[in-house]
Design a protein around this motif. Sequence first.
Motif, PDB file in Angstrom:
ATOM      1  N   GLN A  79     -34.505  46.945   7.203  1.00  0.00           N
ATOM      2  CA  GLN A  79     -35.669  47.026   8.074  1.00  0.00           C
ATOM      3  C   GLN A  79     -35.603  47.946   9.119  1.00  0.00           C
ATOM      4  N   VAL A  80     -36.740  48.706   9.298  1.00  0.00           N
ATOM      5  CA  VAL A  80     -37.010  49.879  10.622  1.00  0.00           C
ATOM      6  C   VAL A  80     -37.750  49.145  11.388  1.00  0.00           C
ATOM      7  N   LEU A  81     -37.252  49.170  12.785  1.00  0.00           N
ATOM      8  CA  LEU A  81     -38.260  48.478  13.699  1.00  0.00           C
ATOM      9  C   LEU A  81     -38.537  49.302  14.698  1.00  0.00           C
ATOM     10  N   ASP A  82     -39.720  49.153  15.400  1.00  0.00           N
ATOM     11  CA  ASP A  82     -40.098  50.152  16.565  1.00  0.00           C
ATOM     12  C   ASP A  82     -39.336  49.737  17.812  1.00  0.00           C
ATOM     13  N   ALA A  83     -39.961  50.279  19.097  1.00  0.00           N
ATOM     14  CA  ALA A  83     -39.212  49.886  20.234  1.00  0.00           C
ATOM     15  C   ALA A  83     -39.773  48.341  20.693  1.00  0.00           C
ATOM     16  N   VAL A  87     -41.627  45.394  12.789  1.00  0.00           N
ATOM     17  CA  VAL A  87     -41.015  45.951  11.436  1.00  0.00           C
ATOM     18  C   VAL A  87     -42.107  47.144  10.999  1.00  0.00           C
ATOM     19  N   ALA A  88     -41.436  48.442  11.065  1.00  0.00           N
ATOM     20  CA  ALA A  88     -42.044  49.065  10.824  1.00  0.00           C
ATOM     21  C   ALA A  88     -42.274  49.671   9.303  1.00  0.00           C
ATOM     22  N   ALA A  89     -41.165  49.545   8.594  1.00  0.00           N
ATOM     23  CA  ALA A  89     -40.943  49.596   7.200  1.00  0.00           C
ATOM     24  C   ALA A  89     -39.759  48.490   6.758  1.00  0.00           C
ATOM     25  N   ALA A  90     -39.862  48.174   5.360  1.00  0.00           N
ATOM     26  CA  ALA A  90     -38.656  47.408   4.759  1.00  0.00           C
ATOM     27  C   ALA A  90     -38.282  47.474   3.461  1.00  0.00           C
ATOM     28  N   SER A  91     -37.303  47.150   3.154  1.00  0.00           N
ATOM     29  CA  SER A  91     -37.069  47.302   1.820  1.00  0.00           C
ATOM     30  C   SER A  91     -37.803  45.862   1.050  1.00  0.00           C
ATOM     31  N   SER A  92     -37.658  45.834  -0.349  1.00  0.00           N
ATOM     32  CA  SER A  92     -38.176  44.935  -1.084  1.00  0.00           C
ATOM     33  C   SER A  92     -37.706  43.651  -0.764  1.00  0.00           C
ATOM     34  N   GLY A  93     -38.359  42.634  -0.200  1.00  0.00           N
ATOM     35  CA  GLY A  93     -37.894  41.360   0.055  1.00  0.00           C
ATOM     36  C   GLY A  93     -37.623  41.065   1.426  1.00  0.00           C
ATOM     37  N   ALA A  94     -37.731  42.143   2.285  1.00  0.00           N
ATOM     38  CA  ALA A  94     -37.158  42.101   3.591  1.00  0.00           C
ATOM     39  C   ALA A  94     -38.253  42.230   4.654  1.00  0.00           C
ATOM     40  N   ALA A  95     -39.486  42.435   4.181  1.00  0.00           N
ATOM     41  CA  ALA A  95     -40.706  42.691   5.050  1.00  0.00           C
ATOM     42  C   ALA A  95     -41.112  41.187   5.831  1.00  0.00           C
ATOM     43  N   ASN A  96     -41.205  40.195   5.236  1.00  0.00           N
ATOM     44  CA  ASN A  96     -41.377  38.969   5.934  1.00  0.00           C
ATOM     45  C   ASN A  96     -40.390  38.007   6.502  1.00  0.00           C
ATOM     46  N   LEU A  97     -39.064  38.728   6.528  1.00  0.00           N
ATOM     47  CA  LEU A  97     -37.939  38.156   7.200  1.00  0.00           C
ATOM     48  C   LEU A  97     -37.886  38.230   8.321  1.00  0.00           C
ATOM     49  N   THR A  98     -37.195  37.168   9.324  1.00  0.00           N
ATOM     50  CA  THR A  98     -36.842  37.441  10.626  1.00  0.00           C
ATOM     51  C   THR A  98     -35.287  37.871  10.763  1.00  0.00           C
ATOM     52  N   VAL A  99     -35.021  39.065  10.933  1.00  0.00           N
ATOM     53  CA  VAL A  99     -33.480  39.502  11.012  1.00  0.00           C
ATOM     54  C   VAL A  99     -33.181  39.579  12.364  1.00  0.00           C
ATOM     55  N   PRO A 100     -32.235  38.632  13.020  1.00  0.00           N
ATOM     56  CA  PRO A 100     -31.875  38.696  14.301  1.00  0.00           C
ATOM     57  C   PRO A 100     -31.269  40.167  14.719  1.00  0.00           C
ATOM     58  N   ASN A 101     -31.695  40.382  16.053  1.00  0.00           N
ATOM     59  CA  ASN A 101     -31.294  41.789  16.548  1.00  0.00           C
ATOM     60  C   ASN A 101     -29.653  41.308  17.053  1.00  0.00           C
ATOM     61  N   VAL A 102     -28.834  41.499  16.270  1.00  0.00           N
ATOM     62  CA  VAL A 102     -27.394  41.423  16.353  1.00  0.00           C
ATOM     63  C   VAL A 102     -26.571  42.370  15.735  1.00  0.00           C
ATOM     64  N   PRO A 121     -31.266  58.463  15.906  1.00  0.00           N
ATOM     65  CA  PRO A 121     -31.051  59.368  16.929  1.00  0.00           C
ATOM     66  C   PRO A 121     -32.326  60.075  17.148  1.00  0.00           C
ATOM     67  N   SER A 122     -32.776  60.271  18.481  1.00  0.00           N
ATOM     68  CA  SER A 122     -33.972  61.212  19.031  1.00  0.00           C
ATOM     69  C   SER A 122     -35.272  60.346  18.510  1.00  0.00           C
ATOM     70  N   THR A 123     -35.157  59.030  18.465  1.00  0.00           N
ATOM     71  CA  THR A 123     -36.422  58.232  18.190  1.00  0.00           C
ATOM     72  C   THR A 123     -36.182  56.936  18.765  1.00  0.00           C
ATOM     73  N   ASP A 124     -37.343  56.096  18.753  1.00  0.00           N
ATOM     74  CA  ASP A 124     -37.478  54.697  19.395  1.00  0.00           C
ATOM     75  C   ASP A 124     -37.167  53.796  18.107  1.00  0.00           C
ATOM     76  N   LEU A 125     -36.762  54.325  17.125  1.00  0.00           N
ATOM     77  CA  LEU A 125     -36.625  53.440  15.732  1.00  0.00           C
ATOM     78  C   LEU A 125     -35.116  52.718  15.689  1.00  0.00           C
ATOM     79  N   HIS A 126     -35.253  51.566  15.063  1.00  0.00           N
ATOM     80  CA  HIS A 126     -33.927  51.063  14.836  1.00  0.00           C
ATOM     81  C   HIS A 126     -33.822  50.662  13.413  1.00  0.00           C
ATOM     82  N   VAL A 127     -32.726  50.703  12.610  1.00  0.00           N
ATOM     83  CA  VAL A 127     -32.472  50.470  11.536  1.00  0.00           C
ATOM     84  C   VAL A 127     -31.497  49.034  11.421  1.00  0.00           C
ATOM     85  N   ARG A 128     -31.920  47.884  10.822  1.00  0.00           N
ATOM     86  CA  ARG A 128     -31.229  46.769  10.965  1.00  0.00           C
ATOM     87  C   ARG A 128     -31.213  46.408   9.353  1.00  0.00           C
TER      88      ARG A 128
END
Length: 438
Positions: A79-83, A87-102, A121-128
């Motif tokens: 998943q790619v998450l914003d600030a 969820v801003a984008a997700a792989s197949s099967g991961a869009a509706n899942l809640t992945v802990p921020n750990v 880097p240089s963005t407010d996005l996170h890859v989980r």
Amino acid sequence: MALPLVKGLSVRARSAIASSLAIAVVLGVVIVGFTWVMRWSAEGQTRELAQTTAEVLVDRVAIDGIAVVTQYDGESLVQVLDASDRVAAASSGAANLTVPNVTGPATIDGTRYYVVDQRVPSTDLHVRVARAYGDDTETRRTAQTVLVGVAPTLLVLVAILAWVATSRALRPVADIRREVEAIGAGDLHRRIEVPPTRDEVADLAGTMNALLDRLEAGSEAQRRFVADASHELRSPLATLRQYAELARAHPDDLPPGELAEVVDTASRRLQVLVDDLLVLATVAEDAAAPREEIDLDDLVLTELAAFRSTEVAIDASSVRPTKIAGQERRLAMVVRNLLANAMRHTTSRVRIATGSDADGAYLVVADDGPGVPEAQRERIFDRFVRLDDGRARDEGGSGLGLAIVAAVVEEADGTVVVDEAPGGGARFTVRLPAWTDA
């Protein structure tokens, strides 16, 4: 305490069982350790894959944008998450899942995952990235296969090897047992062959030979004792019989009272012999009796009273207060026999001393007689030993007085030695345990 299952079993059987149990424990530890290592290795691999996937995707998102995540077709959830952590984008099967921020292990929909969260880097996005831990069922099956398939065979093999090895090790013991069983009372001169192995079996054979040495020496001493006792008893018995036959055949040839005097003298000698023999026979039994506090000086002065009427001068000026531990009746006999021995062999004076020093309590009885030759100073304490010089056969002696002294002193944990007295003569020194109040 022995286990009920192995009680009564042979050494071979107990060795085989013990070896099998030891191998079973070791094998169990190995299997548990093997399972743990494989699980730890699988989990480590999962962590590395999740970390690597996250690093790759962070670089791709930074270059190509978040669309690359929707094209990801690997085994991880991405998943790619914003600030705001939406969820801003997700792989197949991961869009509706809640992945802990750990970053670490987490449970998602009942499945264990390892989660890695990295900032682009240089963005407010996170890859989980969340990667599921591998199923360790196969690992457990492998361990069970080893346990069920290999373990019984290994245990049986170890038991057989232990049985064979123990049998070979015990074979010399069985030989020793057969040799010992074949030795009778008349074969005490025989000895066990000591194997050249220099191990415990060789030590056992040496110990058995030492035991046979002691038994042979004891048997020989017993035979000598019986022969000597028979010889000593024969003389007064022969005298009694001779005078009895003379009185019966020629009653008028015996002066009045002579027969009674001979019977009295011979019977007294027999009584002394029998009493001394009984003392020697019971010394070891009396050794188990409790020891008491004894005033050795009082004991000596009491026994001296029986000798004051003799013409021999007795010097008791060195008798000092001395407390010892022992049995008064037996130790009184030690004093009495040493005094009687000194009185029989002295020329004019007997000296007696008591006291204590760093080595314990002591009793010294010295005479000014012919003394004891150095070569005979140990032998003089044997039973029925009489020397050929001034200490030859004397009237009233049984030949057991000094043997009784040695036996009683030894059982009292003491020592007795004889050497030359100052000015000549024999000096007997007895060492005994001093009495302690502790």
